[in-house]
Design a protein around this motif. Structure first.
Motif, PDB file in Angstrom:
ATOM      1  N   GLU A  95      15.617 -11.647  17.242  1.00 46.07           N
ATOM      2  CA  GLU A  95      15.661 -13.089  16.980  1.00 46.07           C
ATOM      3  C   GLU A  95      17.108 -13.555  17.061  1.00 46.07           C
ATOM      4  O   GLU A  95      18.026 -12.841  16.670  1.00 46.07           O
ATOM      5  CB  GLU A  95      15.118 -13.370  15.590  1.00 46.07           C
ATOM      6  CG  GLU A  95      13.891 -14.227  15.452  1.00 46.07           C
ATOM      7  CD  GLU A  95      13.349 -14.977  16.629  1.00 46.07           C
ATOM      8  OE1 GLU A  95      13.763 -16.128  16.863  1.00 46.07           O
ATOM      9  OE2 GLU A  95      12.490 -14.435  17.335  1.00 46.07           O
ATOM     10  N   LEU A 130      19.668 -20.718  16.405  1.00 37.71           N
ATOM     11  CA  LEU A 130      20.061 -21.841  17.246  1.00 37.71           C
ATOM     12  C   LEU A 130      21.578 -21.920  17.355  1.00 37.71           C
ATOM     13  O   LEU A 130      22.115 -22.200  18.433  1.00 37.71           O
ATOM     14  CB  LEU A 130      19.471 -23.154  16.695  1.00 37.71           C
ATOM     15  CG  LEU A 130      19.797 -24.419  17.477  1.00 37.71           C
ATOM     16  CD1 LEU A 130      19.333 -24.309  18.928  1.00 37.71           C
ATOM     17  CD2 LEU A 130      19.172 -25.633  16.790  1.00 37.71           C
ATOM     18  N   LEU A 171      16.843 -21.779  26.113  1.00 37.45           N
ATOM     19  CA  LEU A 171      16.726 -22.312  24.763  1.00 37.45           C
ATOM     20  C   LEU A 171      15.490 -23.210  24.641  1.00 37.45           C
ATOM     21  O   LEU A 171      14.707 -23.083  23.700  1.00 37.45           O
ATOM     22  CB  LEU A 171      17.994 -23.098  24.414  1.00 37.45           C
ATOM     23  CG  LEU A 171      18.056 -23.785  23.067  1.00 37.45           C
ATOM     24  CD1 LEU A 171      19.477 -23.671  22.512  1.00 37.45           C
ATOM     25  CD2 LEU A 171      17.696 -25.240  23.185  1.00 37.45           C
ATOM     26  N   LYS A 212      12.414 -21.092  24.675  1.00 38.48           N
ATOM     27  CA  LYS A 212      12.247 -20.377  23.407  1.00 38.48           C
ATOM     28  C   LYS A 212      11.666 -21.286  22.326  1.00 38.48           C
ATOM     29  O   LYS A 212      10.801 -20.884  21.554  1.00 38.48           O
ATOM     30  CB  LYS A 212      13.589 -19.794  22.946  1.00 38.48           C
ATOM     31  CG  LYS A 212      13.549 -19.177  21.568  1.00 38.48           C
ATOM     32  CD  LYS A 212      12.606 -17.998  21.498  1.00 38.48           C
ATOM     33  CE  LYS A 212      12.643 -17.365  20.106  1.00 38.48           C
ATOM     34  NZ  LYS A 212      11.592 -16.371  19.955  1.00 38.48           N
ATOM     35  N   TYR A 213      12.150 -22.509  22.277  1.00 42.44           N
ATOM     36  CA  TYR A 213      11.697 -23.444  21.256  1.00 42.44           C
ATOM     37  C   TYR A 213      10.438 -24.211  21.682  1.00 42.44           C
ATOM     38  O   TYR A 213      10.046 -25.169  21.022  1.00 42.44           O
ATOM     39  CB  TYR A 213      12.829 -24.396  20.855  1.00 42.44           C
ATOM     40  CG  TYR A 213      13.811 -23.704  19.943  1.00 42.44           C
ATOM     41  CD1 TYR A 213      13.602 -23.679  18.573  1.00 42.44           C
ATOM     42  CD2 TYR A 213      14.916 -23.032  20.450  1.00 42.44           C
ATOM     43  CE1 TYR A 213      14.475 -23.026  17.725  1.00 42.44           C
ATOM     44  CE2 TYR A 213      15.801 -22.370  19.609  1.00 42.44           C
ATOM     45  CZ  TYR A 213      15.575 -22.372  18.255  1.00 42.44           C
ATOM     46  OH  TYR A 213      16.428 -21.704  17.411  1.00 42.44           O
ATOM     47  N   GLU A 214       9.834 -23.767  22.768  1.00 43.90           N
ATOM     48  CA  GLU A 214       8.564 -24.324  23.254  1.00 43.90           C
ATOM     49  C   GLU A 214       8.604 -25.840  23.370  1.00 43.90           C
ATOM     50  O   GLU A 214       7.674 -26.542  22.971  1.00 43.90           O
ATOM     51  CB  GLU A 214       7.415 -23.854  22.370  1.00 43.90           C
ATOM     52  CG  GLU A 214       7.278 -22.343  22.375  1.00 43.90           C
ATOM     53  CD  GLU A 214       6.185 -21.817  21.470  1.00 43.90           C
ATOM     54  OE1 GLU A 214       5.557 -22.599  20.732  1.00 43.90           O
ATOM     55  OE2 GLU A 214       5.960 -20.592  21.512  1.00 43.90           O
ATOM     56  N   LEU A 272      17.528 -31.448  19.442  1.00 47.76           N
ATOM     57  CA  LEU A 272      17.561 -30.326  20.380  1.00 47.76           C
ATOM     58  C   LEU A 272      17.149 -30.762  21.779  1.00 47.76           C
ATOM     59  O   LEU A 272      17.860 -30.505  22.752  1.00 47.76           O
ATOM     60  CB  LEU A 272      16.661 -29.190  19.890  1.00 47.76           C
ATOM     61  CG  LEU A 272      16.666 -27.937  20.758  1.00 47.76           C
ATOM     62  CD1 LEU A 272      16.639 -26.702  19.889  1.00 47.76           C
ATOM     63  CD2 LEU A 272      15.524 -27.913  21.733  1.00 47.76           C
TER      64      LEU A 272
END
Length: 189
Positions: free
Chosen positions: A26, A29, A98, A101-103, A144
């Protein structure tokens, strides 16, 4: 860039990172944003070292000596693309990863319709890199998705101002990244 192209690129960049073992641990951010900053700093360092924004060269580590071999202008097999275009491509690829990853792929791709950038055509390369760093920081500080879009748009605008074909650089760098071995970096972060 159309929405489907953006979605495809995010999926390829994030999929490659997953395949290469980047996400076996993991990552916060903050770490991810710091690594995007590092790519921007590498582009600035190339500029400070006297390279023109469009200069591209290729490097490969000699397996027997560990020395870096440099070959200007022509790519071969798994030679690493280097230069400002490649570093700008790395920024975009890290943002794509990124977002994957954060969908947030759909939201990210949809936000391009009304996206902004922080690059100023009448400003120096160094000043624009400073503005880009501000935009990168805003990914962790604020929104984000919105600031990830702003970073990518800013990089594309910076490339356009400096005569860089960023689409070609991103395509080349993603193809190179796909040739790298699993867990190739071996770094702690």
């Amino acid at each position: 860039m159309d929405k489907q192209t953006i979605i495809d690129r995010v999926n390829v960049a994030h999929g490659n990172a997953v395949d290469k073992g980047w996400w076996q641990e993991e990552r916060s951010l903050g770490e991810l944003v710091a690594l995007i900053h590092s790519e921007a700093s590498e582009a600035l360092e190339d500029f400070r070292n006297g390279y023109e924004p469009t200069d591209v060269w290729y490097e490969k580590k000699d397996a027997s000596t560990g020395q870096i071999k440099t070959l200007a202008l022509q790519p071969f097999d798994d030679w690493k693309p280097c230069g400002i275009p490649s570093e700008l491509a790395d920024i975009v690829i890290r943002v794509y990863d990124l977002v994957g990853k954060y969908e947030a792929v759909e939201q990210f791709a949809s936000a391009f319709d009304d996206a902004s950038h922080v690059i100023r055509p009448d400003t120096s390369f160094g000043d624009n890199m400073g503005w880009l760093h501000v935009s990168i920081s805003n990914i962790i500080l604020f929104d984000l998705v919105g600031h990830s879009v702003e970073v990518v748009n800013s990089v594309y605008k910076l490339a356009e101002i400096n005569g860089i074909d960023l689409d070609a650089a991103v395509t080349e760098k993603m193809a190179y990244n796909a040739t790298r071995p699993i867990r190739h970096g071996g770094k702690k972060l």
